[in-house]
Design a protein around this motif. Structure first.
Motif, PDB file in Angstrom:
ATOM      1  N   GLU A  69     -29.270 -31.105 104.472  1.00  0.00           N
ATOM      2  CA  GLU A  69     -29.362 -30.648 103.078  1.00  0.00           C
ATOM      3  C   GLU A  69     -28.081 -29.959 102.599  1.00  0.00           C
ATOM      4  O   GLU A  69     -27.973 -29.616 101.436  1.00  0.00           O
ATOM      5  N   LYS A  70     -27.132 -29.771 103.505  1.00  0.00           N
ATOM      6  CA  LYS A  70     -25.894 -29.072 103.140  1.00  0.00           C
ATOM      7  C   LYS A  70     -24.750 -30.062 103.021  1.00  0.00           C
ATOM      8  O   LYS A  70     -24.734 -31.105 103.662  1.00  0.00           O
ATOM      9  N   ILE A  71     -23.788 -29.714 102.211  1.00  0.00           N
ATOM     10  CA  ILE A  71     -22.565 -30.512 102.098  1.00  0.00           C
ATOM     11  C   ILE A  71     -21.549 -29.883 103.049  1.00  0.00           C
ATOM     12  O   ILE A  71     -21.097 -28.756 102.833  1.00  0.00           O
ATOM     13  N   LEU A  72     -21.239 -30.622 104.115  1.00  0.00           N
ATOM     14  CA  LEU A  72     -20.346 -30.097 105.140  1.00  0.00           C
ATOM     15  C   LEU A  72     -18.916 -30.567 104.915  1.00  0.00           C
ATOM     16  O   LEU A  72     -18.681 -31.722 104.561  1.00  0.00           O
ATOM     17  N   THR A  73     -17.988 -29.670 105.150  1.00  0.00           N
ATOM     18  CA  THR A  73     -16.563 -30.004 105.048  1.00  0.00           C
ATOM     19  C   THR A  73     -16.060 -30.419 106.427  1.00  0.00           C
ATOM     20  O   THR A  73     -16.753 -30.240 107.431  1.00  0.00           O
ATOM     21  N   GLU A  74     -14.857 -30.926 106.482  1.00  0.00           N
ATOM     22  CA  GLU A  74     -14.236 -31.270 107.765  1.00  0.00           C
ATOM     23  C   GLU A  74     -14.168 -30.034 108.666  1.00  0.00           C
ATOM     24  O   GLU A  74     -14.418 -30.118 109.864  1.00  0.00           O
ATOM     25  N   GLU A  75     -13.846 -28.897 108.077  1.00  0.00           N
ATOM     26  CA  GLU A  75     -13.764 -27.651 108.842  1.00  0.00           C
ATOM     27  C   GLU A  75     -15.137 -27.270 109.395  1.00  0.00           C
ATOM     28  O   GLU A  75     -15.258 -26.786 110.523  1.00  0.00           O
ATOM     29  N   ASP A  76     -16.202 -27.511 108.608  1.00  0.00           N
ATOM     30  CA  ASP A  76     -17.569 -27.243 109.079  1.00  0.00           C
ATOM     31  C   ASP A  76     -17.888 -28.107 110.293  1.00  0.00           C
ATOM     32  O   ASP A  76     -18.415 -27.613 111.289  1.00  0.00           O
ATOM     33  N   TYR A  77     -17.594 -29.415 110.202  1.00  0.00           N
ATOM     34  CA  TYR A  77     -17.859 -30.315 111.325  1.00  0.00           C
ATOM     35  C   TYR A  77     -17.136 -29.821 112.574  1.00  0.00           C
ATOM     36  O   TYR A  77     -17.710 -29.754 113.657  1.00  0.00           O
ATOM     37  N   LYS A  78     -15.883 -29.474 112.404  1.00  0.00           N
ATOM     38  CA  LYS A  78     -15.079 -28.990 113.533  1.00  0.00           C
ATOM     39  C   LYS A  78     -15.700 -27.735 114.143  1.00  0.00           C
ATOM     40  O   LYS A  78     -15.882 -27.649 115.362  1.00  0.00           O
ATOM     41  N   ASN A  79     -16.048 -26.783 113.311  1.00  0.00           N
ATOM     42  CA  ASN A  79     -16.603 -25.515 113.801  1.00  0.00           C
ATOM     43  C   ASN A  79     -17.944 -25.701 114.492  1.00  0.00           C
ATOM     44  O   ASN A  79     -18.206 -25.056 115.514  1.00  0.00           O
ATOM     45  N   TYR A  80     -18.797 -26.566 113.953  1.00  0.00           N
ATOM     46  CA  TYR A  80     -20.087 -26.820 114.610  1.00  0.00           C
ATOM     47  C   TYR A  80     -19.878 -27.457 115.987  1.00  0.00           C
ATOM     48  O   TYR A  80     -20.544 -27.098 116.952  1.00  0.00           O
ATOM     49  N   ILE A  81     -18.955 -28.400 116.079  1.00  0.00           N
ATOM     50  CA  ILE A  81     -18.681 -29.039 117.374  1.00  0.00           C
ATOM     51  C   ILE A  81     -18.149 -28.007 118.368  1.00  0.00           C
ATOM     52  O   ILE A  81     -18.549 -27.992 119.536  1.00  0.00           O
ATOM     53  N   LEU A  82     -17.254 -27.150 117.917  1.00  0.00           N
ATOM     54  CA  LEU A  82     -16.702 -26.119 118.804  1.00  0.00           C
ATOM     55  C   LEU A  82     -17.758 -25.082 119.185  1.00  0.00           C
ATOM     56  O   LEU A  82     -17.740 -24.554 120.296  1.00  0.00           O
ATOM     57  N   LYS A  83     -18.676 -24.820 118.280  1.00  0.00           N
ATOM     58  CA  LYS A  83     -19.704 -23.806 118.512  1.00  0.00           C
ATOM     59  C   LYS A  83     -20.764 -24.282 119.507  1.00  0.00           C
ATOM     60  O   LYS A  83     -21.219 -23.522 120.345  1.00  0.00           O
ATOM     61  N   HIS A  84     -21.157 -25.544 119.408  1.00  0.00           N
ATOM     62  CA  HIS A  84     -22.217 -26.035 120.301  1.00  0.00           C
ATOM     63  C   HIS A  84     -21.980 -27.488 120.679  1.00  0.00           C
ATOM     64  O   HIS A  84     -21.823 -28.345 119.812  1.00  0.00           O
ATOM     65  N   TYR A  85     -21.972 -27.735 121.973  1.00  0.00           N
ATOM     66  CA  TYR A  85     -21.640 -29.055 122.517  1.00  0.00           C
ATOM     67  C   TYR A  85     -22.536 -30.185 122.008  1.00  0.00           C
ATOM     68  O   TYR A  85     -22.108 -31.332 121.959  1.00  0.00           O
ATOM     69  N   THR A  86     -23.771 -29.880 121.610  1.00  0.00           N
ATOM     70  CA  THR A  86     -24.674 -30.969 121.188  1.00  0.00           C
ATOM     71  C   THR A  86     -24.209 -31.647 119.900  1.00  0.00           C
ATOM     72  O   THR A  86     -24.671 -32.733 119.591  1.00  0.00           O
ATOM     73  N   PHE A  87     -23.303 -31.011 119.181  1.00  0.00           N
ATOM     74  CA  PHE A  87     -22.820 -31.613 117.939  1.00  0.00           C
ATOM     75  C   PHE A  87     -21.755 -32.693 118.155  1.00  0.00           C
ATOM     76  O   PHE A  87     -21.390 -33.396 117.230  1.00  0.00           O
ATOM     77  N   LEU A  88     -21.257 -32.826 119.370  1.00  0.00           N
ATOM     78  CA  LEU A  88     -20.287 -33.891 119.645  1.00  0.00           C
ATOM     79  C   LEU A  88     -21.047 -35.179 119.942  1.00  0.00           C
ATOM     80  O   LEU A  88     -21.909 -35.220 120.813  1.00  0.00           O
ATOM     81  N   LYS A  89     -20.723 -36.217 119.190  1.00  0.00           N
ATOM     82  CA  LYS A  89     -21.313 -37.527 119.457  1.00  0.00           C
ATOM     83  C   LYS A  89     -20.741 -37.987 120.784  1.00  0.00           C
ATOM     84  O   LYS A  89     -19.538 -37.988 120.990  1.00  0.00           O
ATOM     85  N   ARG A  90     -21.610 -38.349 121.712  1.00  0.00           N
ATOM     86  CA  ARG A  90     -21.121 -38.639 123.047  1.00  0.00           C
ATOM     87  C   ARG A  90     -21.654 -39.937 123.619  1.00  0.00           C
ATOM     88  O   ARG A  90     -22.679 -40.399 123.171  1.00  0.00           O
ATOM     89  N   PRO A  91     -20.942 -40.422 124.611  1.00  0.00           N
ATOM     90  CA  PRO A  91     -19.690 -39.890 125.155  1.00  0.00           C
ATOM     91  C   PRO A  91     -18.512 -40.191 124.235  1.00  0.00           C
ATOM     92  O   PRO A  91     -18.589 -41.071 123.387  1.00  0.00           O
ATOM     93  N   VAL A  92     -17.445 -39.443 124.414  1.00  0.00           N
ATOM     94  CA  VAL A  92     -16.171 -39.742 123.752  1.00  0.00           C
ATOM     95  C   VAL A  92     -15.241 -40.219 124.860  1.00  0.00           C
ATOM     96  O   VAL A  92     -14.972 -39.494 125.810  1.00  0.00           O
ATOM     97  N   ILE A  93     -14.793 -41.463 124.706  1.00  0.00           N
ATOM     98  CA  ILE A  93     -13.926 -42.074 125.712  1.00  0.00           C
ATOM     99  C   ILE A  93     -12.545 -42.234 125.095  1.00  0.00           C
ATOM    100  O   ILE A  93     -12.404 -42.863 124.044  1.00  0.00           O
ATOM    101  N   ILE A  94     -11.563 -41.648 125.750  1.00  0.00           N
ATOM    102  CA  ILE A  94     -10.183 -41.805 125.287  1.00  0.00           C
ATOM    103  C   ILE A  94      -9.445 -42.612 126.346  1.00  0.00           C
ATOM    104  O   ILE A  94      -9.431 -42.239 127.527  1.00  0.00           O
ATOM    105  N   TYR A  95      -8.894 -43.709 125.905  1.00  0.00           N
ATOM    106  CA  TYR A  95      -8.134 -44.569 126.805  1.00  0.00           C
ATOM    107  C   TYR A  95      -6.793 -44.848 126.137  1.00  0.00           C
ATOM    108  O   TYR A  95      -6.732 -45.533 125.117  1.00  0.00           O
ATOM    109  N   ASN A  96      -5.742 -44.254 126.696  1.00  0.00           N
ATOM    110  CA  ASN A  96      -4.404 -44.313 126.106  1.00  0.00           C
ATOM    111  C   ASN A  96      -4.469 -43.779 124.682  1.00  0.00           C
ATOM    112  O   ASN A  96      -4.735 -42.610 124.502  1.00  0.00           O
TER     113      ASN A  96
END
Length: 117
Positions: A69-96
């Protein structure tokens, strides 16, 4: 860089990691026991294009906090992910310089192709 951000207690993450047949030079980071830091999330964002692309709207907390119900900014998304691990869509795979986010069949297949080409 060869890295996978995952949750060691998540059966889906375990299955995907096994499916990928990764080599020993991959670094695995369990985001529950080793929290993501700001430089890591910024690095992921640089590859993903936005923090929103990294954000899981399927997380239990997303519903509990009524974030839909809230309008989230990019900064909001970042802060929620940093605040609680469940907000990261997973897994995140980085290859090169490629990033693969989430557990969709298409994403996992693309990661597998990139890793084993």
């Amino acid at each position: 860089m060869k890295k996978i951000y995952h949750l060691s207690t998540c059966d889906t993450c375990k299955r995907i990691i096994n499916t990928l047949n990764i080599t020993n030079d991959f670094e695995l980071q369990d985001i529950k026991t080793q929290a993501i830091n700001e430089s890591q999330i910024n690095e992921m964002k640089a590859l993903a294009g936005s923090f929103e692309n990294l954000f899981s709207k399927r997380a239990r907390l997303y519903k509990e906090l009524d974030l839909k119900e809230k309008i989230l900014t990019e900064e909001d998304y970042k802060n929620y992910i940093l605040k609680h691990y469940t907000f990261l869509k997973r897994p995140v795979i980085i290859y090169n310089t490629a990033i693969f986010i989430g557990n969709s069949k298409k994403t996992v297949e693309a990661a597998k192709l990139a890793i084993h080409e």
